[in-house]
Design a protein around this motif. Structure first.
Motif, PDB file in Angstrom:
ATOM      1  N   GLN A  13     -10.185  20.000 -31.114  1.00 42.22           N
ATOM      2  CA  GLN A  13      -9.021  19.393 -30.374  1.00 42.22           C
ATOM      3  C   GLN A  13      -8.290  20.294 -29.720  1.00 42.22           C
ATOM      4  O   GLN A  13      -8.137  20.170 -28.440  1.00 42.22           O
ATOM      5  N   LEU A  38      -1.536   6.818 -21.493  1.00 39.89           N
ATOM      6  CA  LEU A  38      -2.541   6.878 -22.811  1.00 39.89           C
ATOM      7  C   LEU A  38      -3.849   6.922 -22.388  1.00 39.89           C
ATOM      8  O   LEU A  38      -4.638   7.611 -23.095  1.00 39.89           O
ATOM      9  N   GLN A  39      -4.320   6.355 -21.023  1.00 41.89           N
ATOM     10  CA  GLN A  39      -5.770   6.673 -20.730  1.00 41.89           C
ATOM     11  C   GLN A  39      -5.712   8.091 -20.373  1.00 41.89           C
ATOM     12  O   GLN A  39      -7.031   8.753 -20.705  1.00 41.89           O
ATOM     13  N   ALA A  79      -4.289  10.766 -21.961  1.00 37.50           N
ATOM     14  CA  ALA A  79      -4.354  11.267 -23.230  1.00 37.50           C
ATOM     15  C   ALA A  79      -5.781  11.133 -23.904  1.00 37.50           C
ATOM     16  O   ALA A  79      -6.336  12.370 -24.489  1.00 37.50           O
ATOM     17  N   ARG A  80      -6.258  10.065 -23.665  1.00 33.04           N
ATOM     18  CA  ARG A  80      -7.519   9.921 -24.320  1.00 33.04           C
ATOM     19  C   ARG A  80      -9.003  10.390 -23.665  1.00 33.04           C
ATOM     20  O   ARG A  80      -9.427  11.291 -24.375  1.00 33.04           O
ATOM     21  N   SER A  81      -8.786  10.605 -22.258  1.00 35.10           N
ATOM     22  CA  SER A  81      -9.660  11.214 -21.334  1.00 35.10           C
ATOM     23  C   SER A  81      -9.526  12.635 -21.745  1.00 35.10           C
ATOM     24  O   SER A  81     -10.538  13.648 -21.473  1.00 35.10           O
ATOM     25  N   GLY A  91      -9.011  14.181 -24.458  1.00 35.87           N
ATOM     26  CA  GLY A  91      -9.652  14.410 -25.654  1.00 35.87           C
ATOM     27  C   GLY A  91      -8.863  15.115 -26.691  1.00 35.87           C
ATOM     28  O   GLY A  91      -9.410  15.713 -27.636  1.00 35.87           O
ATOM     29  N   VAL A 149      -5.981  13.663 -28.202  1.00 40.69           N
ATOM     30  CA  VAL A 149      -5.399  13.043 -29.148  1.00 40.69           C
ATOM     31  C   VAL A 149      -6.300  12.104 -30.040  1.00 40.69           C
ATOM     32  O   VAL A 149      -7.468  12.156 -29.911  1.00 40.69           O
TER      33      VAL A 149
END
Ligand SMILES: NC(=O)c1ccc[n+]([C@@H]2O[C@H](COP(=O)([O-])OP(=O)(O)OC[C@H]3O[C@@H](n4cnc5c(N)ncnc54)[C@H](O)[C@@H]3O)[C@@H](O)[C@H]2O)c1
Length: 280
Positions: free
Chosen positions: A213, A271-272, A274-276, A278, A280
């Motif tokens: 991460q 949020l999108q 942060a997810r993409s 990778g 979080v």
């Protein structure tokens, strides 16, 4: 050259790396003289040599912005070193990050982030502002906050809290100075992601974030981050024009204006992203 402040003495905290180093060099190129400070004495020495190489008068002294005593000692030293009654520009730039969920952010991390990012700005202003007001004339304090001080992202609660606080203290102080009729203006700088060392310090990442991460985070900063020179140039321009809020770097303007328009839409985008990314 500066319509808002005279060219003269500019102090930059956190000048040894990233945005601070780029800002010091940009002011040197604009004809200013520099006072450089950082907690990292060895790296500070290198930037000192770079600034001198550009023909500016320059003095440098290590100091920890989180220490009220060290900042007051720095101010006394600067008073004796520079041939001017006060700084023309103070750039409170030094800062650290912390990545981790709220429950994985230990009290020591909260304290360190608050002490450097928030009290560092407080200590800088308290140490240098009285002389700047007393000396009169147009002068400026530049506080480097973050886009995270206007629009928060997940897993940086301590960092976002301090940067929101810097935005608030800057606005309050700016109004107070106007009420007093002081000619010291305040500029708040809110950069988006900038490719510097800030996210590349393992000690400033929660232990629950594994190496994979962490690697994704540092890659994300390298890939998405703008060069620190972009922020430095925006700071020099803001000092020239007397601009109060600087939104600079990837996502800063669109995300801030989207947030003014719709908090829900802005949060969806954050949020999108942060997810993409990778991490979080
Ligand atoms: N890089 C980004 O994406 C980004 C985005 C928005 C805002 N910022 C802000 O920009 C500022 C500069 O960060 P950067 O990205 O250039 O990071 P960086 O890590 O490259 O540079 C920060 C500098 O501050 C110094 N420093 C740290 N703690 C200190 C202390 N207690 N006293 C004195 N100096 C200290 C470090 O030694 C370093 O030289 C910070 O306030 C940061 O929060 C950075």
């Amino acid at each position: 050259m500066f319509s808002s402040v005279r060219p003269g003495w500019v102090l930059v905290t956190g000048a040894a790396s990233g945005i601070g180093r780029a800002t010091a060099l940009a002011f040197a190129d604009a004809g200013a003289n520099l006072v450089l400070t950082d907690i990292n004495a060895a790296a500070l020495q290198e930037v000192f040599a770079e600034v001198q190489g550009r023909g500016s008068d320059c003095v440098a002294r290590p100091a920890d912005v989180s220490s009220d005593r060290e900042m007051r000692e720095l101010a006394a030293w600067v008073r004796a070193e520079i041939s001017a009654p006060a700084l023309d520009v103070l750039v409170n730039n030094a800062g650290i990050g912390y990545l981790g969920s709220f429950l994985d952010t230990p009290p020591e991390a909260w304290q360190r982030v608050l002490q450097v990012n928030l009290l560092g700005v407080v200590n800088g202003c308290r140490a240098f502002l009285p002389d700047m007001i007393r000396a009169g004339g147009k002068r400026r304090i530049v506080n480097v906050a973050s886009l995270a001080g206007l629009v928060a992202a997940p897993n940086i609660s301590a960092y976002a809290a301090t940067k929101h606080a810097v935005v608030g203290l800057s606005e309050s102080l700016s109004l107070e100075l106007r009420l007093k009729g002081a000619q010291v203006g305040i500029t708040t700088v809110c950069p988006g992601i900038i490719n510097t060392q800030i996210a590349k310090v393992r000690a400033n990442v929660a232990t629950t974030i594994d190496d994979a991460q962490y690697e994704r985070l540092t890659e994300y900063y390298t890939r998405q981050g703008a060069n620190p020179e972009v922020v430095a140039d925006a700071i020099v321009r803001a000092v020239r024009s007397g601009r109060e809020l600087v939104l600079v770097g990837p996502f800063a303007k669109p995300l801030y204006y989207l947030r003014c328009f719709s908090r829900r839409l802005a949060q969806r985008l954050v949020l999108q992203d942060a997810r993409s990314a990778g991490y979080v």
